[in-house]
Scaffold this motif. Structure first.
Motif, PDB file in Angstrom:
ATOM      1  N   HIS A  57      -9.500 -14.236   8.942  1.00  0.00           N
ATOM      2  CA  HIS A  57     -10.716 -13.620   8.408  1.00  0.00           C
ATOM      3  C   HIS A  57     -10.300 -12.462   7.522  1.00  0.00           C
ATOM      4  N   HIS A  58     -10.947 -12.309   6.372  1.00  0.00           N
ATOM      5  CA  HIS A  58     -10.490 -11.312   5.411  1.00  0.00           C
ATOM      6  C   HIS A  58     -10.607  -9.878   5.923  1.00  0.00           C
ATOM      7  N   ASN A  59     -11.413  -9.648   6.952  1.00  0.00           N
ATOM      8  CA  ASN A  59     -11.549  -8.298   7.507  1.00  0.00           C
ATOM      9  C   ASN A  59     -10.731  -8.098   8.781  1.00  0.00           C
ATOM     10  N   ASP A  60      -9.910  -9.052   9.135  1.00  0.00           N
ATOM     11  CA  ASP A  60      -9.123  -8.969  10.373  1.00  0.00           C
ATOM     12  C   ASP A  60      -7.822  -8.217  10.105  1.00  0.00           C
ATOM     13  N   GLY A  61      -7.727  -6.995  10.632  1.00  0.00           N
ATOM     14  CA  GLY A  61      -6.538  -6.179  10.401  1.00  0.00           C
ATOM     15  C   GLY A  61      -5.315  -6.671  11.146  1.00  0.00           C
TER      16      GLY A  61
ATOM     17  N   MET B 186      -4.683  11.334   9.739  1.00  0.00           N
ATOM     18  CA  MET B 186      -4.343  12.760   9.644  1.00  0.00           C
ATOM     19  C   MET B 186      -4.690  13.318   8.266  1.00  0.00           C
ATOM     20  N   ALA B 187      -4.478  12.509   7.213  1.00  0.00           N
ATOM     21  CA  ALA B 187      -4.795  12.951   5.851  1.00  0.00           C
ATOM     22  C   ALA B 187      -6.289  13.200   5.693  1.00  0.00           C
ATOM     23  N   VAL B 188      -7.107  12.336   6.284  1.00  0.00           N
ATOM     24  CA  VAL B 188      -8.563  12.518   6.213  1.00  0.00           C
ATOM     25  C   VAL B 188      -8.982  13.739   7.021  1.00  0.00           C
TER      26      VAL B 188
ATOM     27  N   LEU C 131       4.587  -2.217  12.939  1.00  0.00           N
ATOM     28  CA  LEU C 131       4.922  -0.825  13.188  1.00  0.00           C
ATOM     29  C   LEU C 131       4.687   0.016  11.941  1.00  0.00           C
ATOM     30  N   HIS C 132       4.994  -0.564  10.766  1.00  0.00           N
ATOM     31  CA  HIS C 132       4.805   0.160   9.508  1.00  0.00           C
ATOM     32  C   HIS C 132       3.321   0.440   9.252  1.00  0.00           C
ATOM     33  N   THR C 133       2.489  -0.590   9.379  1.00  0.00           N
ATOM     34  CA  THR C 133       1.065  -0.390   9.080  1.00  0.00           C
ATOM     35  C   THR C 133       0.392   0.497  10.127  1.00  0.00           C
ATOM     36  N   LEU C 134       0.869   0.449  11.395  1.00  0.00           N
ATOM     37  CA  LEU C 134       0.320   1.323  12.429  1.00  0.00           C
ATOM     38  C   LEU C 134       0.658   2.785  12.113  1.00  0.00           C
ATOM     39  N   THR C 135       1.911   3.028  11.714  1.00  0.00           N
ATOM     40  CA  THR C 135       2.316   4.385  11.336  1.00  0.00           C
ATOM     41  C   THR C 135       1.506   4.870  10.138  1.00  0.00           C
ATOM     42  N   LYS C 136       1.322   3.982   9.169  1.00  0.00           N
ATOM     43  CA  LYS C 136       0.549   4.352   7.981  1.00  0.00           C
ATOM     44  C   LYS C 136      -0.898   4.684   8.351  1.00  0.00           C
ATOM     45  N   LEU C 137      -1.472   3.936   9.282  1.00  0.00           N
ATOM     46  CA  LEU C 137      -2.845   4.203   9.721  1.00  0.00           C
ATOM     47  C   LEU C 137      -2.963   5.604  10.310  1.00  0.00           C
ATOM     48  N   PHE C 138      -2.015   5.986  11.190  1.00  0.00           N
ATOM     49  CA  PHE C 138      -2.050   7.319  11.792  1.00  0.00           C
ATOM     50  C   PHE C 138      -1.909   8.404  10.723  1.00  0.00           C
ATOM     51  N   LEU C 139      -1.030   8.190   9.745  1.00  0.00           N
ATOM     52  CA  LEU C 139      -0.851   9.165   8.675  1.00  0.00           C
ATOM     53  C   LEU C 139      -2.119   9.292   7.830  1.00  0.00           C
TER      54      LEU C 139
END
Length: 226
Positions: A149-153, A170-172, A159-167
């Motif tokens: 599904h196009h909205n399924d993360g 924090m940026a927001v 590990l890379h995308t999880l780290t990016k999500l946390f960053l």
């Protein structure tokens, strides 16, 4: 099914059935069990996200462990059934965690010759995470199908995308936008439906809404996270 006492012996819930009307042997591998009680073993398989050697490539370590344990459970029965019904097709089906495991199980059965040469095997993986990287960068298998599904993360979860999500979170937060304001922004119509020339319905960004000040600041903050 109860969790195994240690991760090395754990496998997600699995069923093996014979559908005589369709002439199919169906191996179903379940996703992470949440009800009636969460499976800690399944969750730990999901989170065991280092990579390990697997066939001619590298695989998600937790799901590689699960695939080996699934094969220990069903391989002997699969051999009996495929020899008893040589004209039947083998279907390996999984969702989420089970989708990743089903791909690895299928690769092992197909590449290691664990089934009779005449047996046709197909894998249908629903919402699979990234699970295998071949040493051959152009490798794909024509009998393994991923349904996304196009909205399924989950399909891009690592590990890379999880780290990016946390960053990005924090940026927001550093923008000091109140939670009330963020909730108000989330209720805005940021996605609209369009129908293209072929009649296909698409969901696209509402650029007019996203160009407004607060959304613009949020998007710029997200884009600065590499």
């Amino acid at each position: 099914v109860k969790d195994a006492e240690n991760l090395a012996n754990h496998a997600p819930d699995t069923t093996l059935i014979v559908h005589h009307q369709r002439k199919e042997i169906v191996l179903t591998i379940c996703g992470t069990k949440i009800t009636p009680a969460p499976s800690l073993g399944d969750i730990m398989l999901d989170l065991h996200a280092d990579s390990t050697d697997f066939l001619l490539g590298r695989a998600h370590q937790g799901m590689a462990i699960a695939s080996e344990n699934v094969l220990k459970i069903v391989e002997e029965d699969l051999k009996i059934l495929t020899n008893k019904y040589p004209e039947y097709t083998v279907l390996v089906v999984g969702y989420s965690l089970g989708a990743g495991v089903s791909q690895l199980v299928s690769l092992a059965l197909l590449q290691e010759g664990r089934l009779p040469a005449s047996t046709q095997l197909y894998c249908f993986a629903y919402g699979p995470p990234p699970v295998f990287r071949s040493d051959n960068v152009y490798y794909s298998h024509p009998n393994i199908f991923n349904i996304l599904h196009h909205n399924d993360g989950l399909a891009t979860f690592s590990l890379h995308t999880l780290t990016k999500l946390f960053l990005q979170v924090m940026a927001v937060e550093r923008l000091n936008i109140s939670r009330c304001r963020i909730m108000s922004l989330l209720r805005r119509k940021t996605v609209i439906k369009e129908i293209d020339a072929t009649g296909c319905r698409k969901h696209v960004s509402n650029c007019e809404e996203l160009e407004k000040e607060d959304w613009k600041r949020i998007i710029q903050a997200l884009e600065r996270v590499s």
